[in-house]
Design a protein around this motif. Structure first.
Motif, short mmCIF file in Angstrom:
data_model
loop_
_atom_site.label_atom_id
_atom_site.label_comp_id
_atom_site.label_asym_id
_atom_site.label_seq_id
_atom_site.Cartn_x
_atom_site.Cartn_y
_atom_site.Cartn_z
N TRP A 184 0.80 -1.22 0.00
CA TRP A 184 0.00 0.00 0.00
C TRP A 184 0.84 1.28 0.00
O TRP A 184 0.30 2.37 -0.09
N PHE A 185 2.16 1.13 0.09
CA PHE A 185 3.03 2.30 0.17
C PHE A 185 2.81 3.20 -1.06
O PHE A 185 2.78 2.72 -2.19
N PRO A 186 2.64 4.52 -0.86
CA PRO A 186 2.23 5.40 -1.95
C PRO A 186 3.30 5.76 -2.98
O PRO A 186 2.99 6.39 -3.97
N ALA A 187 4.56 5.38 -2.76
CA ALA A 187 5.63 5.72 -3.70
C ALA A 187 6.41 4.47 -4.07
O ALA A 187 6.59 3.57 -3.26
N THR A 188 6.87 4.45 -5.30
CA THR A 188 7.69 3.33 -5.75
C THR A 188 9.14 3.54 -5.29
O THR A 188 9.53 4.63 -4.88
N GLU A 189 9.91 2.48 -5.38
CA GLU A 189 11.34 2.58 -5.04
C GLU A 189 12.01 3.65 -5.91
O GLU A 189 12.82 4.43 -5.43
N ALA A 190 11.66 3.66 -7.19
CA ALA A 190 12.25 4.63 -8.11
C ALA A 190 11.91 6.07 -7.71
O ALA A 190 12.76 6.95 -7.75
N GLN A 191 10.67 6.29 -7.29
CA GLN A 191 10.27 7.63 -6.87
C GLN A 191 11.02 8.06 -5.61
O GLN A 191 11.46 9.21 -5.51
N LEU A 192 11.17 7.15 -4.67
CA LEU A 192 11.91 7.47 -3.46
C LEU A 192 13.38 7.76 -3.76
O LEU A 192 13.95 8.72 -3.23
N GLU A 193 13.97 6.96 -4.60
CA GLU A 193 15.37 7.17 -4.95
C GLU A 193 15.56 8.49 -5.69
O GLU A 193 16.53 9.21 -5.46
N ARG A 194 14.61 8.82 -6.58
CA ARG A 194 14.69 10.09 -7.31
C ARG A 194 14.58 11.27 -6.34
O ARG A 194 15.33 12.24 -6.45
N ALA A 195 13.66 11.19 -5.37
CA ALA A 195 13.51 12.26 -4.38
C ALA A 195 14.78 12.40 -3.55
O ALA A 195 15.23 13.52 -3.27
N GLN A 196 15.38 11.28 -3.17
CA GLN A 196 16.61 11.32 -2.39
C GLN A 196 17.76 11.91 -3.19
O GLN A 196 18.56 12.69 -2.68
N ARG A 197 17.86 11.54 -4.47
CA ARG A 197 18.91 12.10 -5.33
C ARG A 197 18.72 13.61 -5.49
O ARG A 197 19.68 14.38 -5.42
N TRP A 198 17.48 14.02 -5.73
CA TRP A 198 17.18 15.43 -5.91
C TRP A 198 17.55 16.22 -4.66
O TRP A 198 18.22 17.24 -4.74
N TYR A 199 17.16 15.73 -3.51
CA TYR A 199 17.46 16.42 -2.25
C TYR A 199 18.96 16.38 -1.98
O TYR A 199 19.53 17.36 -1.50
N GLY A 200 19.59 15.26 -2.29
CA GLY A 200 21.04 15.16 -2.12
C GLY A 200 21.78 16.17 -2.98
O GLY A 200 22.80 16.72 -2.59
N ARG A 201 21.25 16.42 -4.18
CA ARG A 201 21.89 17.36 -5.10
C ARG A 201 21.69 18.80 -4.66
O ARG A 201 22.61 19.60 -4.66
N TRP A 202 20.46 19.15 -4.32
CA TRP A 202 20.13 20.54 -4.02
C TRP A 202 20.24 20.87 -2.53
O TRP A 202 20.34 22.02 -2.17
N GLY A 203 20.18 19.86 -1.68
CA GLY A 203 20.43 20.04 -0.26
C GLY A 203 19.34 20.72 0.54
O GLY A 203 18.23 20.94 0.07
#
Length: 148
Positions: A76-95
Motif C-alpha cells: 500500500w506504500f504510496p511511492a515506488t522505489e524509483a520515486q523514493l530514490e529520485r527524491a533522495q537524489r534530488w534532495y542530495g543534489r540541491w540540499g
C-alpha cells in the motif's frame, strides 16, 4: 470584537495554516487574507499564528519522512522505489536549501524528503520557519498594497 471571537478566528487560521502545510487540501491564504481585510486582529498576531501553524504542519511531514522507510516495502506504500530514490537524489543534489521553497505549493514533499534524508531538525526548523514566515509577511504586504 470580544476576545473569544478573536481566539476563535486565530484558532481557525492556525488550523488552516497547519492543514495547508500537510498533504491535506487546505488553503490558508484565503483565511489569512480574509482576517487581514476584516482588520479586527492585528497583523503581527495573524502572521505569528499562521507561521506557527504552517511550520508545525511541515514538522508533521518531517516526522512522517523520518518513519516512512519503515513501510517502504508494503504493498500500500504510496511511492515506488524509483520515486523514493529520485527524491533522495534530488534532495542530495540541491540540499537543505530547498527547504527555503517550503512556502510554495510544491514545498510539502520537500519537507517530507527532509525527514527521510535525516536533515538535522534544528536546521530544518530554522529554514522552514524562515520560509513560512516570509510567505505570510509577503502575503500581508501584497494584501495591504492591493487593498490600498
Amino acid at each position: 470584537m470580544p476576545p473569544l471571537a478573536e481566539i476563535a478566528q486565530l484558532v481557525t487560521l492556525f488550523a488552516a495554516a497547519f492543514g495547508a502545510a500537510t498533504f491535506l487540501p487546505f488553503q490558508s491564504e484565503v483565511v489569512f487574507v480574509a482576517l487581514q481585510l476584516a482588520g479586527e486582529i492585528g497583523l503581527p498576531a495573524l502572521i505569528v499564528v499562521a507561521s506557527i501553524g504552517n511550520t508545525l504542519g511541515a514538522v508533521v511531514n518531517y516526522v512522517m519522512g523520518r518513519w516512512i522507510e519503515h513501510f517502504r516495502h508494503r504493498r500500500w506504500f504510496p511511492a515506488t522505489e524509483a520515486q523514493l530514490e529520485r527524491a533522495q537524489r534530488w534532495y542530495g543534489r540541491w540540499g537543505v536549501w530547498t527547504l527555503l521553497l517550503s512556502w510554495a505549493p510544491f514545498g510539502d514533499p520537500i519537507t517530507l524528503v527532509a525527514g527521510l534524508m535525516r536533515t538535522r531538525f534544528a536546521l530544518f526548523l530554522a529554514l522552514v520557519t524562515l520560509a513560512k514566515t516570509g510567505r505570510f509577511v509577503a502575503l500581508a504586504w501584497i494584501t495591504s498594497q492591493a487593498g490600498g
